[in-house]
Design a protein around this motif. Structure first.
Motif, PDB file in Angstrom:
ATOM      1  N   PRO A 123       0.827  -1.218   0.000  1.00 10.39           N
ATOM      2  CA  PRO A 123       0.000   0.000   0.000  1.00 10.39           C
ATOM      3  C   PRO A 123       0.857   1.262   0.000  1.00 10.39           C
ATOM      4  O   PRO A 123       1.929   1.303   0.605  1.00 10.39           O
ATOM      5  N   LEU A 124       0.364   2.285  -0.706  1.00 10.39           N
ATOM      6  CA  LEU A 124       1.047   3.578  -0.763  1.00 10.39           C
ATOM      7  C   LEU A 124       0.144   4.639  -0.146  1.00 10.39           C
ATOM      8  O   LEU A 124      -1.063   4.641  -0.383  1.00 10.39           O
ATOM      9  N   PRO A 125       0.709   5.565   0.631  1.00  7.64           N
ATOM     10  CA  PRO A 125      -0.121   6.588   1.286  1.00  7.64           C
ATOM     11  C   PRO A 125      -0.651   7.614   0.288  1.00  7.64           C
ATOM     12  O   PRO A 125      -0.089   7.801  -0.795  1.00  7.64           O
ATOM     13  N   GLU A 126      -1.727   8.269   0.665  1.00  2.17           N
ATOM     14  CA  GLU A 126      -2.274   9.354  -0.137  1.00  2.17           C
ATOM     15  C   GLU A 126      -1.378  10.591  -0.033  1.00  2.17           C
ATOM     16  O   GLU A 126      -0.595  10.740   0.896  1.00  2.17           O
ATOM     17  N   GLY A 127      -1.558  11.488  -1.025  1.00  3.28           N
ATOM     18  CA  GLY A 127      -0.950  12.809  -0.934  1.00  3.28           C
ATOM     19  C   GLY A 127       0.500  12.909  -1.343  1.00  3.28           C
ATOM     20  O   GLY A 127       1.158  13.922  -1.068  1.00  3.28           O
ATOM     21  N   LEU A 128       1.031  11.881  -2.002  1.00  3.30           N
ATOM     22  CA  LEU A 128       2.426  11.932  -2.427  1.00  3.30           C
ATOM     23  C   LEU A 128       2.567  12.645  -3.774  1.00  3.30           C
ATOM     24  O   LEU A 128       1.676  12.604  -4.616  1.00  3.30           O
ATOM     25  N   LYS A 129       3.713  13.294  -3.956  1.00  2.00           N
ATOM     26  CA  LYS A 129       4.065  13.914  -5.232  1.00  2.00           C
ATOM     27  C   LYS A 129       5.170  13.092  -5.890  1.00  2.00           C
ATOM     28  O   LYS A 129       5.856  12.310  -5.234  1.00  2.00           O
ATOM     29  N   GLU A 130       5.346  13.324  -7.168  1.00  2.00           N
ATOM     30  CA  GLU A 130       6.442  12.672  -7.877  1.00  2.00           C
ATOM     31  C   GLU A 130       7.767  12.965  -7.185  1.00  2.00           C
ATOM     32  O   GLU A 130       8.055  14.106  -6.817  1.00  2.00           O
ATOM     33  N   ASN A 131       8.557  11.915  -6.980  1.00  2.00           N
ATOM     34  CA  ASN A 131       9.902  11.983  -6.404  1.00  2.00           C
ATOM     35  C   ASN A 131       9.926  12.223  -4.900  1.00  2.00           C
ATOM     36  O   ASN A 131      10.994  12.448  -4.317  1.00  2.00           O
ATOM     37  N   ASP A 132       8.756  12.184  -4.232  1.00  2.00           N
ATOM     38  CA  ASP A 132       8.740  12.261  -2.778  1.00  2.00           C
ATOM     39  C   ASP A 132       9.422  11.037  -2.168  1.00  2.00           C
ATOM     40  O   ASP A 132       9.343   9.926  -2.714  1.00  2.00           O
ATOM     41  N   LYS A 133      10.054  11.256  -1.021  1.00  2.00           N
ATOM     42  CA  LYS A 133      10.629  10.137  -0.285  1.00  2.00           C
ATOM     43  C   LYS A 133       9.505   9.328   0.334  1.00  2.00           C
ATOM     44  O   LYS A 133       8.551   9.880   0.901  1.00  2.00           O
TER      45      LYS A 133
END
Length: 311
Positions: A123-133
């Motif tokens: 699962p991946l969290p919401e609210g991430l941008k491209e290239n975020d850690k």
């Protein structure tokens, strides 16, 4: 422009020859001789033009990291008798690639951008941008296709299909996390960020070995650490050293390896720019000056270097 597009070496005692996307592999009983060609692939397709010095760059970076990580996991490498050649143990490869990601970039970002919030069962969290850690590194395996495209696969499916035993897979995960931590540590010392990479493993005498290349620009993505956060905060592209710029160029020119798509023309200027980027990464990641090997009689030199060791 001089480059190694392919080799056709006639060894009397070779038992088999395999040509991958980049490497030509010559088999000799329990040993292999691998020639790193200058071919370049993207979206699992070999591009029409080879990139000068690319094979040498990959070979020499891989050698450095194979030696550096041999205390973490044994590996197949034994010697490098030529700048484009590695000789080592013939391992039985696992049919999966262990992809590990510390940041949301490349394929993972494209999947996330298109709405997916789970990658390979992770699962991946919401609210991430491209290239975020990412909150922590994640393993997103892929199948290792002999033809066509590699495919994402979950840990659960790997075990369910019996591709890898649970006991072996736990070791692959352990090795993958440890190798990535070592690679990140070394990259940080060089002012770089190891964003993501892939590892391949096999067995030799029933023991797990690391195989193929390690932390090269073909198998890994690097960002420059300096200014990373400022660029993220300003929604600017990251300055990176990887093959991603080739993929982006292909996408911009209407090619992603899909049926019916035609490869765009690669000019001499573009080919040289790709070559220069590979050399730039070599010098940044190793801290060493890249010494270009000669292309004069190179296939004969490669043949001799393997024959002298493997007969």
């Amino acid at each position: 422009m001089d480059a190694i597009k392919s080799t056709d070496l006639a060894f009397e005692n070779a038992t088999n020859v395999y040509k991958g996307k980049v490497r030509d592999v010559y088999f000799f009983d329990d040993k292999i001789g691998i020639v790193a060609s200058d071919r370049i692939s993207a979206f699992d397709v070999i591009l029409e033009r080879a990139i000068p010095y690319k094979g040498q760059v990959l070979n020499q970076i891989a050698e450095k990291f194979l030696k550096m990580t041999s205390d973490i996991v044994p590996n197949w490498f034994e010697s490098a008798p030529h700048p484009n050649v590695h000789i080592g143990k013939k391992c039985d490869a696992f049919a999966v690639e262990m992809v590990i990601r510390g940041y949301l970039a490349g394929h993972a970002w494209r999947e996330y951008r298109d709405g997916k919030r789970e990658l390979c069962g992770v699962p991946l969290p919401e609210g991430l941008k491209e290239n975020d850690k990412l909150p922590h590194p994640i393993i997103t395996p892929s199948t290792k296709a002999t033809e066509g495209h590699d495919e994402d696969i979950s840990r659960e499916e790997i075990l369910k299909q019996g591709i890898v035993s649970e006991e072996d897979y736990k070791k692959l995960e352990e090795y993958t996390y440890a190798l990535f931590a070592k690679g990140q540590e070394f990259a940080n010392e060089r002012g770089l960020i190891l964003v993501d990479t892939k590892y391949e493993f096999g067995k030799f005498n029933d023991e797990i070995f690391l195989i193929d290349e390690v932390h090269t620009p073909d198998s890994s993505r690097y960002f420059y650490a300096d200014g990373y956060q400022d660029r993220q905060d300003a929604d600017e592209p990251q300055k990176q050293l990887s093959k991603e710029f080739v993929r982006q160029w292909l996408i911009e020119n209407g090619f992603q390896g899909k049926d019916g798509q035609k490869q765009p023309f690669m000019s001499d200027e573009f080919v040289k720019s790709v070559s220069d980027r590979y050399i730039e990464l070599f010098e940044n990641i190793t801290g060493e000056k890249f010494e270009k090997s000669s292309y004069q009689d190179i296939e004969e030199e490669i043949f001799k270097s393997i024959k002298n060791q493997l007969g």
